[in-house]
Enzyme design. Structure first.
Site, short mmCIF file in Angstrom:
data_model
loop_
_atom_site.label_atom_id
_atom_site.label_comp_id
_atom_site.label_asym_id
_atom_site.label_seq_id
_atom_site.Cartn_x
_atom_site.Cartn_y
_atom_site.Cartn_z
N ARG A 171 41.22 38.71 35.60
CA ARG A 171 42.10 39.88 35.71
C ARG A 171 42.77 40.23 34.39
O ARG A 171 43.85 40.81 34.37
CB ARG A 171 43.18 39.67 36.78
CG ARG A 171 42.66 39.76 38.20
CD ARG A 171 42.42 41.20 38.58
NE ARG A 171 41.52 41.30 39.72
CZ ARG A 171 41.92 41.33 40.98
NH1 ARG A 171 43.19 41.31 41.27
NH2 ARG A 171 41.04 41.41 41.95
N ARG A 188 46.72 45.32 35.29
CA ARG A 188 47.94 46.11 35.19
C ARG A 188 48.91 45.66 34.11
O ARG A 188 49.92 46.31 33.89
CB ARG A 188 48.65 46.12 36.55
CG ARG A 188 47.93 47.01 37.53
CD ARG A 188 48.40 46.81 38.95
NE ARG A 188 47.79 45.62 39.53
CZ ARG A 188 47.77 45.35 40.83
NH1 ARG A 188 48.35 46.17 41.68
NH2 ARG A 188 47.20 44.26 41.30
N ARG A 217 45.15 54.49 35.41
CA ARG A 217 45.29 54.44 36.88
C ARG A 217 46.25 55.49 37.42
O ARG A 217 46.21 55.80 38.61
CB ARG A 217 45.68 53.03 37.31
CG ARG A 217 44.53 52.04 37.25
CD ARG A 217 43.55 52.20 38.41
NE ARG A 217 44.06 51.53 39.60
CZ ARG A 217 44.60 52.14 40.64
NH1 ARG A 217 44.70 53.45 40.67
NH2 ARG A 217 45.04 51.45 41.66
N ASP A 231 34.38 45.29 40.88
CA ASP A 231 35.00 44.58 41.99
C ASP A 231 33.92 43.92 42.82
O ASP A 231 32.79 44.41 42.89
CB ASP A 231 35.83 45.53 42.87
CG ASP A 231 36.73 44.74 43.81
OD1 ASP A 231 37.80 44.31 43.36
OD2 ASP A 231 36.35 44.52 44.98
N TYR A 267 35.48 39.33 53.91
CA TYR A 267 35.95 40.73 53.95
C TYR A 267 35.18 41.54 54.98
O TYR A 267 35.74 42.38 55.68
CB TYR A 267 35.86 41.37 52.57
CG TYR A 267 36.92 40.88 51.62
CD1 TYR A 267 38.26 41.25 51.81
CD2 TYR A 267 36.63 40.03 50.57
CE1 TYR A 267 39.25 40.78 50.96
CE2 TYR A 267 37.61 39.56 49.71
CZ TYR A 267 38.93 39.93 49.91
OH TYR A 267 39.90 39.46 49.09
O1 CP3 Z 1 38.96 39.84 36.31
C1 CP3 Z 1 38.89 41.01 35.90
O2 CP3 Z 1 39.73 41.51 35.13
C2 CP3 Z 1 37.66 41.83 36.24
C3 CP3 Z 1 37.86 42.78 37.29
C4 CP3 Z 1 37.90 42.33 38.73
C5 CP3 Z 1 38.50 43.13 39.73
N1 CP3 Z 1 38.24 42.55 40.93
C6 CP3 Z 1 39.21 44.38 39.49
C7 CP3 Z 1 40.21 44.80 40.50
C8 CP3 Z 1 37.33 41.23 39.35
C9 CP3 Z 1 36.62 40.05 38.72
C10 CP3 Z 1 37.55 41.39 40.74
C11 CP3 Z 1 37.03 40.44 41.74
C12 CP3 Z 1 37.65 40.41 43.07
N2 CP3 Z 1 37.99 41.47 43.88
C13 CP3 Z 1 37.92 39.24 43.78
C14 CP3 Z 1 37.63 37.85 43.28
C15 CP3 Z 1 38.64 37.47 42.26
C16 CP3 Z 1 39.89 36.90 42.81
O3 CP3 Z 1 40.95 37.44 42.50
O4 CP3 Z 1 39.81 35.88 43.51
C17 CP3 Z 1 38.47 39.59 45.01
C18 CP3 Z 1 38.93 38.64 46.09
C19 CP3 Z 1 38.50 41.01 45.07
C20 CP3 Z 1 38.95 41.87 46.20
C21 CP3 Z 1 40.07 42.71 45.72
N3 CP3 Z 1 39.91 43.89 45.04
C22 CP3 Z 1 41.47 42.43 45.77
C23 CP3 Z 1 42.10 41.23 46.42
C24 CP3 Z 1 42.12 43.48 45.10
C25 CP3 Z 1 43.60 43.57 44.76
C26 CP3 Z 1 44.37 44.60 45.53
C27 CP3 Z 1 45.72 44.79 44.86
O5 CP3 Z 1 46.05 45.93 44.50
O6 CP3 Z 1 46.44 43.79 44.68
C28 CP3 Z 1 41.13 44.38 44.67
C29 CP3 Z 1 41.31 45.59 43.87
C30 CP3 Z 1 41.15 45.36 42.43
N4 CP3 Z 1 40.03 44.85 41.86
C31 CP3 Z 1 42.11 45.62 41.44
C32 CP3 Z 1 41.52 45.28 40.22
C33 CP3 Z 1 42.12 45.41 38.86
C34 CP3 Z 1 43.50 46.18 41.70
C35 CP3 Z 1 43.50 47.67 41.61
C36 CP3 Z 1 44.30 48.08 40.43
O7 CP3 Z 1 45.26 47.42 40.07
O8 CP3 Z 1 43.95 49.07 39.80
#
Ligand code: CP3
Length: 343
Positions: free
Chosen positions: A27, A31, A40, A76, A154
């Site tokens: 991540r 943000r 965003r 994602d 999911y």
């Molecule tokens: O690591 C990175 O920076 C690469 C980008 C990345 C995202 N998702 C971007 C994202 C990666 C590697 C993921 C993988 C992902 N997505 C996982 C496995 C990683 C982990 O954290 O265990 C999981 C479980 C997801 C499912 C998912 N998608 C979640 C739990 C969320 C968060 C929701 C939230 O707002 O808290 C997302 C959305 C998401 N994917 C965001 C990002 C940056 C958040 C949206 C945003 O902030 O713009």
């Protein structure tokens, strides 16, 4: 770096001597970076990941702020599910939502068979853009996929879950349905990772984020055979196996066959490494430490580095993703500190 040299990150994944302990952060592109927040404000998350140029730009944002040893593709884990015809949303602050959860054989048999390359071409275009932009830098590009179990959680729950009741119900009460779903997800993940390798990723991480919700015995029966197939099928580049709450199953994480096992902060790195044998190790700073003062960050990063004892095969990372509240300056301080430790 000359064109002959391999990025430090890849050398560490292969347990070769490396100039310094490489660091990247899960991540890292999120943000905490002002440029991402601005983007965003204008685009929804799913709009960003529809466009190769935006994905590439966000992937590179942290690389412009800090000399990280690896970039991780901004995407994602849900994206490849569109090749199956699964409809999902991603709700800010919540996560993925599937309005019609997948719980029956009929639904699994109705999955589409669209080639991933056709369903989400932007991911592979973005990989090519990022590789071009990173040319000449000591930085590798990491691709990733969700693991079958975490994707299934999911699909079955339809939303993020605390206890995975419906997932476990399916696993225990309809094992044939479970295995059908896991097989289908496994072939999807293999296809997705192969396409990413072909487009230019230099390592990949399998995100089995929620595997720690299971008993080790159930990991062995219901999950591990599928993860092992994936590690065996896409072995051209270094492979990282990630999960959280895995202190009871580190040996199993290694047995699946990755080059590197990622460990979270609930187990000391030296104790974890002693258990995974020949594998490299990634981790394992507690992400919330980045909310603390600089001297604490240095002290706790120092603890991790002392436990790794400069043994080849250590990739520094947090135990899970960067918390959105983390000050960017603290991320920069950590990168500096870790790379300076061995140099
Ligand atoms: O690591 C990175 O920076 C690469 C980008 C990345 C995202 N998702 C971007 C994202 C990666 C590697 C993921 C993988 C992902 N997505 C996982 C496995 C990683 C982990 O954290 O265990 C999981 C479980 C997801 C499912 C998912 N998608 C979640 C739990 C969320 C968060 C929701 C939230 O707002 O808290 C997302 C959305 C998401 N994917 C965001 C990002 C940056 C958040 C949206 C945003 O902030 O713009």
């Amino acid at each position: 770096m000359t064109s002959m040299d391999e990025p430090t990150f890849l050398r560490a994944c292969r347990k070769q001597d490396a100039a310094h302990t490489p660091i990247w952060m899960m991540r890292q592109a999120g943000r905490t970076i002002p440029a991402y927040r601005e983007l965003r404000d204008r685009y929804g998350f799913l709009d960003v990941v529809k466009h190769a140029d935006l994905m590439a730009d966000v992937t590179l944002m942290p690389m412009r702020e800090m000399p990280l040893d690896a970039a991780v593709m901004f995407a994602d884990i849900m994206l490849p599910l569109s090749a199956l015809g699964v409809k999902f949303e991603i709700v800010d602050g919540v996560g993925p939502i599937i309005r019609e959860p997948i719980r029956t054989v009929g639904q699994i048999q109705a999955f589409l068979d669209t080639p991933v390359r056709g369903a989400i071409p932007q991911v592979f275009d973005a990989i090519r853009i990022v590789r071009r932009e990173l040319t000449g830098r000591d930085a590798a590009l990491i691709g990733f996929s969700g693991a079958p179990f975490t994707l299934a959680s999911y699909l079955v729950e339809g939303r993020p879950s605390r206890d995975y009741t419906e997932t476990k119900r399916l696993m225990f009460s309809e094992p044939a349905t479970w295995h059908l779903m896991m097989s289908r997800l496994t072939s999807l993940v293999v296809e997705y990772l192969r396409e990413q390798v072909e487009a230019g990723i230099q390592a990949w991480q399998l995100f089995d984020s929620w595997i720690g919700a299971l008993a080790p015995q159930d990991v062995q029966t219901y999950v591990l055979p599928y993860s092992a197939q994936i590690f065996a099928a896409v072995a051209e580049v270094p492979r990282i196996h990630f999960g959280t709450n895995t202190a009871s199953m580190l040996e199993l994480m290694a047995e699946a066959g990755p080059d590197v096992v990622s460990v979270d902060w609930r187990v000391p790195l030296d104790k974890a490494w002693a258990r995974i044998g020949d594998c490299g190790i990634q981790g394992n700073l507690e992400p919330a430490v980045l909310l603390g003062p600089p001297d604490l960050i240095q002290q706790r990063a120092g603890d991790v580095l002392r436990q790794a004892a400069a043994r080849p095969g250590h990739v520094f990372n947090l135990g899970h993703g960067v918390l959105p509240e983390s000050p960017l300056d603290n991320l920069k301080l950590l990168v500096d500190f870790v790379q300076g430790w061995t140099r």
